[in-house]
Structures are given as structure tokens and as C-alpha cells.
Design an enzyme around this catalytic site. Sequence first.
Site, PDB file in Angstrom:
ATOM      1  N   GLU A 128      55.612  31.357  29.550  1.00  0.00           N
ATOM      2  CA  GLU A 128      55.868  30.306  28.562  1.00  0.00           C
ATOM      3  C   GLU A 128      56.789  29.214  29.110  1.00  0.00           C
ATOM      4  OE1 GLU A 128      56.853  32.201  24.839  1.00  0.00           O
ATOM      5  OE2 GLU A 128      54.905  33.193  24.754  1.00  0.00           O
ATOM      6  N   HIS A 163      48.087  40.329  11.487  1.00  0.00           N
ATOM      7  CA  HIS A 163      49.105  40.073  12.519  1.00  0.00           C
ATOM      8  C   HIS A 163      49.786  41.376  12.886  1.00  0.00           C
ATOM      9  CE1 HIS A 163      53.053  38.254  14.036  1.00  0.00           C
ATOM     10  NE2 HIS A 163      52.126  38.035  14.932  1.00  0.00           N
ATOM     11  N   GLU A 184      52.571  42.212  15.343  1.00  0.00           N
ATOM     12  CA  GLU A 184      53.625  41.969  16.341  1.00  0.00           C
ATOM     13  C   GLU A 184      54.144  43.338  16.772  1.00  0.00           C
ATOM     14  OE1 GLU A 184      55.276  39.175  17.998  1.00  0.00           O
ATOM     15  OE2 GLU A 184      55.933  41.026  18.976  1.00  0.00           O
ATOM     16  N   HIS A 194      49.034  37.400  21.874  1.00  0.00           N
ATOM     17  CA  HIS A 194      50.158  36.547  22.283  1.00  0.00           C
ATOM     18  C   HIS A 194      51.074  37.336  23.224  1.00  0.00           C
ATOM     19  CE1 HIS A 194      50.207  32.787  19.686  1.00  0.00           C
ATOM     20  NE2 HIS A 194      49.000  33.300  19.615  1.00  0.00           N
ATOM     21  N   GLU A 195      51.607  36.621  24.188  1.00  0.00           N
ATOM     22  CA  GLU A 195      52.481  37.190  25.230  1.00  0.00           C
ATOM     23  C   GLU A 195      51.838  38.282  26.090  1.00  0.00           C
ATOM     24  OE1 GLU A 195      53.896  37.452  21.862  1.00  0.00           O
ATOM     25  OE2 GLU A 195      54.546  35.386  22.015  1.00  0.00           O
ATOM     26  N   GLU A 245      47.476  33.787  24.125  1.00  0.00           N
ATOM     27  CA  GLU A 245      48.464  32.716  24.266  1.00  0.00           C
ATOM     28  C   GLU A 245      48.805  32.678  25.761  1.00  0.00           C
ATOM     29  OE1 GLU A 245      52.586  31.443  22.121  1.00  0.00           O
ATOM     30  OE2 GLU A 245      52.470  33.385  23.095  1.00  0.00           O
ATOM     31  N   GLU A 283      53.951  25.773  19.793  1.00  0.00           N
ATOM     32  CA  GLU A 283      55.085  26.244  18.997  1.00  0.00           C
ATOM     33  C   GLU A 283      56.423  25.838  19.621  1.00  0.00           C
ATOM     34  OE1 GLU A 283      53.997  30.377  19.051  1.00  0.00           O
ATOM     35  OE2 GLU A 283      55.503  30.881  20.551  1.00  0.00           O
TER      36      GLU A 283
HETATM   37  C1  NOJ Z   1      55.472  34.621  19.287  1.00  0.00           C
HETATM   38  C2  NOJ Z   1      54.116  34.100  19.018  1.00  0.00           C
HETATM   39  O1  NOJ Z   1      53.690  33.259  20.063  1.00  0.00           O
HETATM   40  C3  NOJ Z   1      54.144  33.377  17.702  1.00  0.00           C
HETATM   41  O2  NOJ Z   1      52.914  32.735  17.450  1.00  0.00           O
HETATM   42  C4  NOJ Z   1      54.520  34.354  16.614  1.00  0.00           C
HETATM   43  O3  NOJ Z   1      54.659  33.650  15.419  1.00  0.00           O
HETATM   44  C5  NOJ Z   1      55.839  35.061  16.926  1.00  0.00           C
HETATM   45  N1  NOJ Z   1      55.827  35.569  18.240  1.00  0.00           N
HETATM   46  C6  NOJ Z   1      56.109  36.213  15.974  1.00  0.00           C
HETATM   47  O4  NOJ Z   1      55.215  37.262  16.229  1.00  0.00           O
HETATM   48 CA    CA Z   2      54.598  33.155  22.385  1.00  0.00          CA
END
Ligand code: NOJ
Ligand code: CA
Length: 712
Positions: free
Chosen positions: A174, A413, A415, A483-484, A502, A508
Site C-alpha cells: 500500500e 465482509h 475482516e 484486501h491486503e 486490493e 481509500e
Molecule cells: C482495509 C481495507 O482496505 C478497507 O477497505 C476496509 O474498510 C478496512 N480494512 C476494514 O476492514
Molecule cells: Ca487496504
Amino acid sequence: MKRIFVCLFSLVILGAVKAQDKPVINASMNKVKLNFMLDADGKAAYSVFYGDKPVINNSYLGIKLVDDNSFDKDFVLTGSEKSNVDESWQPVWGEVKNIRNHYEQVVVHLKQKTAPGRLMNIIFRVFDDGVGFRYEFPKQPGLKYFIVADELTEFSLTGDHKTFWIPGDYDSNEYQYTISPLSQVDASVLAKSATDIAVRFVPDKYGIQTPLMMKTSEGLYINIHEAALSNYTSMQLHVDTKTFKLTANLVPDAVGNKAYMLVPCSTPWRTIIVSDKAADILASKMILNLNEPSKIENTSWIKPMKFVGIWLEMQTGKSTWNYADRADTLGADGKLIPNGKHGGNTANVKRYIDFAANNGIQGVLVEGWNVGWEDWFGNWKENVFDFVTPYPDFDVEAITDYAASKGIKMIMHNETSGSATNYERQMDTAFRFMNKYGYTSVKTGYVGRIIPRGEHHDGPWMVAHYVRVAQKAAQYHVMLDAHEPVRPTGLQRTYPNWMACEAGRGNEYNLFSSGNNPGHETIMPFTRLMGGPMDYTPGIFNINGYSTVPGRQVHTTLVKQLALYVTMYSPLQMAADMPDSYEKHMDAFQFIKDVAVDWDDTKIIEAEPGEYITIARKEKGAANWYVGAVTNENGRNAVIPLDFLDKDKKYVATVYADGADADWKLNPGSYQITKFLVKAGTKLNIKLANGGGAAISIKPATTADDGLKFYK
Ligand code: NOJ
Ligand code: CA
């Protein structure tokens, strides 16, 4: 024979490889030429030419094993085979309908002179836009299980090329890109100062990430990356800033190893894409071609889409992911004490569902819907989320029913906070939950230090993890947006439900940090997107309205945000702003409503990394075209010849252009929308503001458009 000798001699001078005692094997496709040779010590080496220009000087190849560092020399050539392939295939979704896979392959069979006479093959595929190669270890008596300690692959460049690079960080991609000559690479300074990135680990001052984009002083564009990364670790590059030799730097696991192999096996492909036209780099399908065909037989459930989400609210601090401020302080009723700012609540979700349904957007993402967000980040905790328990104000059943009644697909989602072990334990439960409540896709996330502790986001354990998630998602017919994760390497061909990643610095950062400089989106397609689609989250309209931090804003004009739907390819495309922002500019939002996410054809009209990109794409199964043009901090005139339109047909072009007074910093919200008749041969000339862009929809004209004028 004589000429070949002269050529070899000059290669020896250029590279560090010692005089050969074996003949060269070569392969070519149009201008791209590959030479393979063994040196006097039996070490394998290769070089690449584009026309008469050297691209890669003689560079060594090889692997180093744990407990045995002799697997890179004493090779003899036992044979080689050449073959030609020219075939076409159709991706489940993509930038084009048909992909041609046309290459000359050479398999070089090597055997070590010394006992136990181990075997290694090197497979080269030469395309007209570059070379891919991989190491293959056939079944053999002298080698069964082995652990890779290092890969010795070199890319000896011919000069101090202009390079678009980010640090070789084992945990994050990133970063903003630095444009510098190779000789000026210093990753450690950058990594230290990138405090807006959650987890960073850059052990090599001269380590850089791939896809790596370069331009030579002779005008050659060179891109180095890899294809089909699974069961191995990711490859970064170490730069010798004096000789311009790049060496593979494999990201280690927690105990320092790179890969655990059982023959027969092979490494991922190493890719070198080259052209004298920057547009050819963007158009290259080499990385996809080097990946295996889809392992998913029935792909009818895989559907590209656009989506909105409860997301930007949290990124800008308007609402929170967490329901309470603390998880360790409960109310008298023994429950979490609501902080009154929780974004993922039923009423809010319904508002987004309504907005999506009213505007032809197919999906709604809700972040912060499940318990755990009070202590999700920074603690390296194993069990933060269970992925199935909603907060008390998120009525999952009511939301499912409401979304279904409006024809909206909910996006899950998950995470993980970097705790991949926890996610693996919960995955079946999580996917069953998605199936039960009608979620057809999931956005995963890995913010935080990885668990198993000691592993890295880009290391071998995690590389395998991301693939396991894609496979598990496919089993449950769920599409994936990670993501990540490690940056993609074309595996979307093999797992077409793995729609996007991502794995780069998204839009963002324009919300919560000092942002992405205006050139960022003119580099990303040449770097991060070479491996696969990016969930960049375009479409932020409220350019300078979100931050109280002086100077903090989105670093584009509003119109450039529209152009990104075309220039930053993804089959899952977010309309990232909040409904209220869009409601103020419904005329501009029309482009986001219209633009396609799946394409029959793509034309790279003009491109220069770091400067500008203009792309036209034809909607899948329709006659409509969409054009996106972006520029860096400097304004320019984009000249767009509409040669790609059907002859003898009239079209209406709706041009979303920067206003005459637009400027990403001084006046980002200024735009103008005009409509013209156009036809094949019309040449549009559109002014892009500093940090600006243009977005154009082109649809066949109907009688209703008779009053429109032709573009002049
Ligand atoms: C990083 C992600 O790139 C983002 O899109 C997300 O909102 C946050 N993490 C929380 O999971
Ligand atoms: Ca991210």
C-alpha cells in the site's frame, strides 16, 4: 555460426556470465528473442532481446536448497524440445472476450554431473510481448522432497532505467510509487516514513516489489512480475544499484524457508513483458496465458457487478465499524454499550439498499456488521471475529429479506485482522452463513500482523491461504474480493470467482491519510494491475469535503473519479461515496450507473506510465463503449480517435469532462457534461485538468437523438 559466436561474445561482456562451453538454445516470436546457455561451470543463464535491443543481459538461473547450495551449477544439457502453441480461450469475465495464447516454448533438460545426478528443467515461453519461464523438477531418483532456501534468478538490466517502484515490503503493497533511476532505489527510507500503512516489514534497503515497471533511455518499456503463484512464495527483487542487476528475493516463512516441494513440481512463472509501446504493456495477456484454465467447471453463478457500501462513512470517521467504544466495559444489562455511531445498522443498510435499487447498482457491502470491532486492530489477537454473530442493531434476517425484495445482492465482509488461522477454522461456518442469508460475494481483509505469528502477508503460508479461501469460496459459490493479500499473479483465470484484490494503495488513502498523488492512477495499471483486477474503490465525489485536516482531500478531480471505472479494471467495481454525495450530482452519477464491468473488447488508446492513460472498452454483449482518460498533476489534451466504432452507425457520445476551471487542488468539483453524435472516424479532443480526466459513454443513437449535433 560465426555470427552467433560474435553475438555470444558480446553477451558475455555485457553480463557477468563466464564464457560458455555449450551452444545457445534460442526461441523467438516476432521481435522477442530468448537465448539460453550454460557457462563453463555448468550454470544456466538466459538473455532476452527485443529486436536488436538487449532487454535482459546474460543472467543466471538456479535454485538454492536448504542444506545444499550446489543445485545451481555442474549442469549438463541432456536435451531440449521446442513447440509452438497458437490457441484462443474465453475468460469467464474480463477485458476482452477472446484471448490469444501464442508462443514458442523451449524446454531445457538439465542434469547435474555430480552425484546423485539431479534433474531440473527450465521451461521458456516466448510470446510476441515477452518471455515467461519457470523451473520444473521432474520425478527422479536423486530428488524427492526439498526445501527452497533461495531462488538465484537474475534479471540483468542494460542500464539505469527509469523505474516505477514501491518497497519490497513482506507485509504491504500500500505504497505510493517512486519514479527514479534504478541507481537511486532506497526502500528503507520510504518504508520508515510510510506511517499511514498498518503493518510494514522491509528488511532489504534495496528490495523492491513486482510488478516492476521500467522504461529504458532507448524507449523500451519493461515489466517484470510472476504468474500462477501458488504452493510457493512471492518474488520480490533485490536491486544492485551499481550494475542494475535484479535478483529474485523470495519472501520467507516464519522459520526463514521459502517453499516446501515434492517432485514432480514447478515454480511460478517469472515474467518479462517488453515493448517499445507503453500501450502494449497494458494490453498484454501474457500473465493470464501463463496461468492454468479455470478449475471451476460451472461458472454460471460468477457475475461481475457494481456495488455501494457502508464503508466510506467509517473511512472518514462519520460512523464507526464498532458498535461500542469498549468491549471490556458492559452496561448494567451485561451488554455492549452502544456508542451511537455504529454505521452497520439495519436502518442505514436499508437506505443503501434503496439507493442501489433505485440506481441499478447490483450489490451492497456492509462493513462492521459483526461483533469484534471494538478490539480488532493492533493487538495480534488470535480470535477476534467469528464471522457469524451480528451486532444487536444489524438484523440479518430483515436485511436479507429487504435486499431480496429489492433485487439487491448483499456483499459479506470478513475482516480477519490478519488472523488467518482463525479464519481457516471459521471458514466453512462463515460460508454456510453467507449461503443461508443469500450473500453471493465476500470482501476479506488482513489488516494486522499475520497469525500464524512470524508469517508475512506475502509469504508462502499466506500465499497458500489466499488460494484456499478462493477454493473454499468457489465450493460455496461465493465470489471473492481480497484486501491486503499478496499481489495477484493472474490466478483469476484459474479461480474466476476470485474477482478482485486490493493489494495496493487504494483510493481509500485519499480519505484517511495524506493521500495518493495525482500521478498514482497513471502508474497502477502498469504495476499492481498487471497481475489482476484491483478493488480500487473509485467514485468519490465529495473530493475535499471529508477532512478537517488542512490540505487533506482526494487528489483528483470529480471527473477523474469517473474515468477510473474504465482505466482501473475490475469486474467488481464499487461506487465508493455515500448516497448523499451522489444525490448532489446525479447527472455525473449517471456515468457510474451506465458503465459496464465486463467487456468484449479493450483498446488502449494512449498511455505513458506516470503521465496519462486513455482506454476504450466495449460492453460485454452490447454495442456500447466506455472511455476513460486520466492524467497526472499536469493537464493535457486527450485526443481520442473513435476508430473502434462500427462503420455506418451513428452513436451518441456523452462526454463527462473537467470544467474549464477545474483543477484537482483548486477546483476539483467543476465538470461539464455534453452530448454529441459521433461515428467511426470522429476524433474527440478533450481537455483534462491538472489531476483530471474524462469519461465518455458511447451508445448507438436512436431517433430520440435526432436533434443532437455531430461532434466537431
Ligand atoms: C482495509 C481495507 O482496505 C478497507 O477497505 C476496509 O474498510 C478496512 N480494512 C476494514 O476492514
Ligand atoms: Ca487496504
